[in-house]
Design a protein around this motif. Structure first.
Motif, mmCIF file in Angstrom:
data_model
loop_
_atom_site.group_PDB
_atom_site.id
_atom_site.type_symbol
_atom_site.label_atom_id
_atom_site.label_comp_id
_atom_site.label_asym_id
_atom_site.label_seq_id
_atom_site.Cartn_x
_atom_site.Cartn_y
_atom_site.Cartn_z
ATOM 1 N N GLN A 354 0.900 -1.155 0.000
ATOM 2 C CA GLN A 354 0.000 0.000 0.000
ATOM 3 C C GLN A 354 0.942 1.209 0.000
ATOM 4 O O GLN A 354 1.556 1.517 1.020
ATOM 5 C CB GLN A 354 -0.924 0.007 1.226
ATOM 6 C CG GLN A 354 -1.414 -1.365 1.683
ATOM 7 C CD GLN A 354 -2.235 -2.114 0.659
ATOM 8 O OE1 GLN A 354 -2.892 -1.503 -0.184
ATOM 9 N NE2 GLN A 354 -2.217 -3.434 0.726
ATOM 10 N N PHE A 355 1.055 1.885 -1.132
ATOM 11 C CA PHE A 355 2.233 2.719 -1.330
ATOM 12 C C PHE A 355 1.920 3.852 -2.296
ATOM 13 O O PHE A 355 1.077 3.717 -3.194
ATOM 14 C CB PHE A 355 3.338 1.827 -1.924
ATOM 15 C CG PHE A 355 4.718 2.438 -1.984
ATOM 16 C CD1 PHE A 355 5.271 3.092 -0.899
ATOM 17 C CD2 PHE A 355 5.467 2.316 -3.144
ATOM 18 C CE1 PHE A 355 6.552 3.623 -0.963
ATOM 19 C CE2 PHE A 355 6.755 2.841 -3.218
ATOM 20 C CZ PHE A 355 7.291 3.492 -2.128
ATOM 21 N N GLY A 356 2.588 4.972 -2.085
ATOM 22 C CA GLY A 356 2.554 6.066 -3.042
ATOM 23 C C GLY A 356 3.965 6.602 -3.222
ATOM 24 O O GLY A 356 4.757 6.614 -2.276
ATOM 25 N N HIS A 357 4.269 7.029 -4.428
ATOM 26 C CA HIS A 357 5.610 7.567 -4.673
ATOM 27 C C HIS A 357 5.592 8.517 -5.854
ATOM 28 O O HIS A 357 4.875 8.311 -6.828
ATOM 29 C CB HIS A 357 6.630 6.448 -4.910
ATOM 30 C CG HIS A 357 6.320 5.566 -6.091
ATOM 31 N ND1 HIS A 357 6.788 5.831 -7.364
ATOM 32 C CD2 HIS A 357 5.589 4.434 -6.179
ATOM 33 C CE1 HIS A 357 6.354 4.896 -8.186
ATOM 34 N NE2 HIS A 357 5.624 4.048 -7.505
ATOM 35 N N GLY A 358 6.416 9.563 -5.763
ATOM 36 C CA GLY A 358 6.526 10.526 -6.839
ATOM 37 C C GLY A 358 7.078 9.901 -8.107
ATOM 38 O O GLY A 358 7.820 8.918 -8.063
ATOM 39 N N LEU A 359 6.693 10.484 -9.234
ATOM 40 C CA LEU A 359 7.204 10.076 -10.542
ATOM 41 C C LEU A 359 7.838 11.271 -11.224
ATOM 42 O O LEU A 359 7.351 12.391 -11.128
ATOM 43 C CB LEU A 359 6.066 9.550 -11.426
ATOM 44 C CG LEU A 359 5.455 8.206 -11.069
ATOM 45 C CD1 LEU A 359 4.205 7.968 -11.898
ATOM 46 C CD2 LEU A 359 6.463 7.082 -11.287
ATOM 47 N N GLY A 360 8.918 11.030 -11.921
ATOM 48 C CA GLY A 360 9.581 12.084 -12.682
ATOM 49 C C GLY A 360 10.684 11.460 -13.496
ATOM 50 O O GLY A 360 10.471 10.444 -14.162
ATOM 51 N N LEU A 361 11.882 12.022 -13.438
ATOM 52 C CA LEU A 361 13.024 11.412 -14.095
ATOM 53 C C LEU A 361 13.481 10.149 -13.364
ATOM 54 O O LEU A 361 14.236 9.356 -13.914
ATOM 55 C CB LEU A 361 14.183 12.401 -14.179
ATOM 56 C CG LEU A 361 13.974 13.577 -15.149
ATOM 57 C CD1 LEU A 361 15.131 14.559 -15.066
ATOM 58 C CD2 LEU A 361 13.800 13.084 -16.579
ATOM 59 N N ALA A 362 13.028 9.962 -12.145
ATOM 60 C CA ALA A 362 13.268 8.728 -11.404
ATOM 61 C C ALA A 362 11.936 8.060 -11.101
ATOM 62 O O ALA A 362 10.885 8.701 -11.097
ATOM 63 C CB ALA A 362 14.016 9.005 -10.106
ATOM 64 N N LEU A 363 12.009 6.772 -10.833
ATOM 65 C CA LEU A 363 10.798 6.024 -10.507
ATOM 66 C C LEU A 363 10.254 6.407 -9.137
ATOM 67 O O LEU A 363 9.042 6.430 -8.931
ATOM 68 C CB LEU A 363 11.117 4.528 -10.545
ATOM 69 C CG LEU A 363 9.948 3.596 -10.291
ATOM 70 C CD1 LEU A 363 8.933 3.674 -11.417
ATOM 71 C CD2 LEU A 363 10.444 2.161 -10.128
ATOM 72 N N HIS A 364 11.157 6.694 -8.201
ATOM 73 C CA HIS A 364 10.743 7.036 -6.844
ATOM 74 C C HIS A 364 11.243 8.431 -6.501
ATOM 75 O O HIS A 364 12.431 8.630 -6.245
ATOM 76 C CB HIS A 364 11.273 6.012 -5.833
ATOM 77 C CG HIS A 364 10.695 4.648 -6.022
ATOM 78 N ND1 HIS A 364 11.451 3.531 -6.249
ATOM 79 C CD2 HIS A 364 9.400 4.236 -6.044
ATOM 80 C CE1 HIS A 364 10.661 2.481 -6.382
ATOM 81 N NE2 HIS A 364 9.413 2.886 -6.265
ATOM 82 N N GLU A 365 10.328 9.390 -6.525
ATOM 83 C CA GLU A 365 10.618 10.751 -6.101
ATOM 84 C C GLU A 365 9.681 11.074 -4.934
ATOM 85 O O GLU A 365 9.056 10.184 -4.349
ATOM 86 C CB GLU A 365 10.448 11.718 -7.281
ATOM 87 C CG GLU A 365 11.428 11.425 -8.423
ATOM 88 C CD GLU A 365 11.463 12.504 -9.493
ATOM 89 O OE1 GLU A 365 12.333 12.420 -10.364
ATOM 90 O OE2 GLU A 365 10.618 13.433 -9.463
#
Length: 432
Positions: A354-365
């Motif tokens: 159960q997880f949330g994570h930023g997306l951008g130039l990396a998978l985990h921001e």
């Protein structure tokens, strides 16, 4: 000379994210045309450099020394191929208001001088340090470049301030210290810069998600008994690269009794009738990543498999409903089930389910959203963040499980989902 060719002459306007919140977020075609305003790469490059300088000025550091290829790309808009991601063979220096220096792999520096006209030519330098230790420290390259970096920092008037380093080889840290450089955590400075995406970054993330929409339709058509997990991975790779992906980072393909516990990989297992299967597609378009799960059943589904899917859907819908500017991540994590309620001993054992994570130039921001970290260390959700929310529910049969993930863009009033392959109900591929 245009401002695009003068990277050290940024203005406050370059920090403007230029959002256009209206109707649905567009997913433009991938080519440049004269009849639509699509990705403005000059604006994108200036925004990212301006964000970095702003974050640096807000820190106690005066310079940034970067070895993380995502940070190098964010600051300098240079990229030489996915093969360099784990080599630690490139580095970049940003000192105060100066334009970035990039030390690149041999002839790549010459390429930048010729083709990357937003960089200053004499700041495009050939150089390499350790390549993960394969060039021994006693060869002297660490010491050589540490001296050069220290001199550039002194020339910029930043010698009395710490230098933010994202990560480096241990020998490089020692070489920097021998030159009198005080090292602080530069990764936190860069992650702060990268939190808020401008309009061009949001468009690239939406384009990347649209590519995965198409892959999931292909998987829906191809998923049947006799096909192996790795066959689906191969077909997905082929389609993504045909559509313009610059890196298929990984594809999880998990079926049948492998669904619980979640192994985060793929094998050559044959798909069988009635299998529950879930997939995660991690790829990038112009560097901007996707993390996008979908679950299917093959031919038919049992009540236990349906129930698991319904719960996973309810949990993800509850978290999406929480997303709006000003909400803190602990409030989002609280709507998800506890690890113990799913049969795990603690939240560490269930981390990433159960997880949330930023997306951008990396998978985990940023932001990271998890009961393991967010309840005690919340952060505020802000307009312009883009992240993925993912849920997992094991089925009562003891081996099946459902996994759903949606990518969301935080708007001024809430959020918009950009992962559009239908997932409101459990899809049955090749129904009997």
């Amino acid at each position: 000379m245009s401002r695009a060719l003068m990277p050290n002459l940024l203005t406050p306007q370059d920090l403007n994210p230029n959002w256009e919140w209206r109707d649905r977020l567009p997913a433009w075609g991938h080519t440049s045309v004269d009849f639509e305003r699509r990705i403005d790469h000059d604006r994108l490059r200036r925004y990212r450099l301006a964000r970095t300088r702003q974050s640096l000025q807000a820190s106690n550091a005066g310079s940034l020394l970067l070895f993380d290829v995502n940070n190098i790309r964010y600051v300098s808009a240079t990229k030489i191929g996915e093969w360099e991601r784990d080599k630690m063979c490139r580095f970049c220096l940003l000192t105060g208001d100066d334009s970035p220096y990039v030390w690149d792999f041999g002839s790549a520096a010459v390429h930048h001088k010729r083709h990357s006209d937003w960089l200053e030519p004499d700041h495009c330098l050939a150089g390499v340090v350790g390549m993960r230790g394969t060039i021994p420290p006693e060869f002297g390259l660490m010491k050589k470049y540490a001296k050069m970096i220290a001199q550039l920092i002194r020339d910029a008037g930043m010698a009395d301030m710490p230098v933010g380093v994202d990560y480096a080889e241990t020998a490089m840290f020692h070489a920097l210290q021998e030159e009198g450089i005080k090292v602080v955590d530069g990764q936190q400075i860069m992650l702060a810069a990268r939190e808020i995406k401008n309009w061009d970054e949001i468009q690239l993330l939406t384009q990347a998600a649209a590519m995965v929409d198409g892959v999931y339709h292909m998987i829906y058509e191809e998923l049947k008994p006799g096909v192996r997990e790795n066959d689906i991975v191969a077909l997905s790779n082929k389609l993504l690269y045909e559509m313009g992906s610059d890196d298929v980072e990984a594809i999880n393909a998990i079926s049948g009794e492998r669904c619980n516990p979640h192994p985060h990989n793929f094998t050559d297992r044959l798909i069988r009738p009635g299998d529950q299967c879930f997939f995660d597609i991690l790829q990038s378009y112009q560097g901007y990543r996707t993390c996008y799960y979908r679950t299917f059943n093959v031919g038919r589904a049992t009540p236990a498999q349906n129930d698991a899917y319904v719960k996973a859907r309810e949990w993800i819908d509850a978290s999406i409903a929480m997303i709006k500017p000003g909400v803190t991540t602990d409030k989002v994590a609280e709507v998800w089930p506890t690890a113990e309620s799913l049969g795990f001993p603690n939240e560490d054992a269930a981390f990433g389910l159960q997880f949330g994570h930023g997306l951008g130039l990396a998978l985990h921001e940023r932001p990271i959203i998890s009961r393991a970290v967010s309840l005690e260390h919340p952060m505020e959700i802000q307009t312009g963040m883009v992240f993925a929310l993912e849920t997992y529910c094991p089925a009562a049969d003891g081996y099946s499980a459902a996994r759903i993930e949606e990518e969301v863009v935080v708007t001024e009033t809430g959020c918009e989902v950009i992962s559009l392959f239908p997932a409101e109900e459990l899809p049955i591929a090749n129904r009997y």
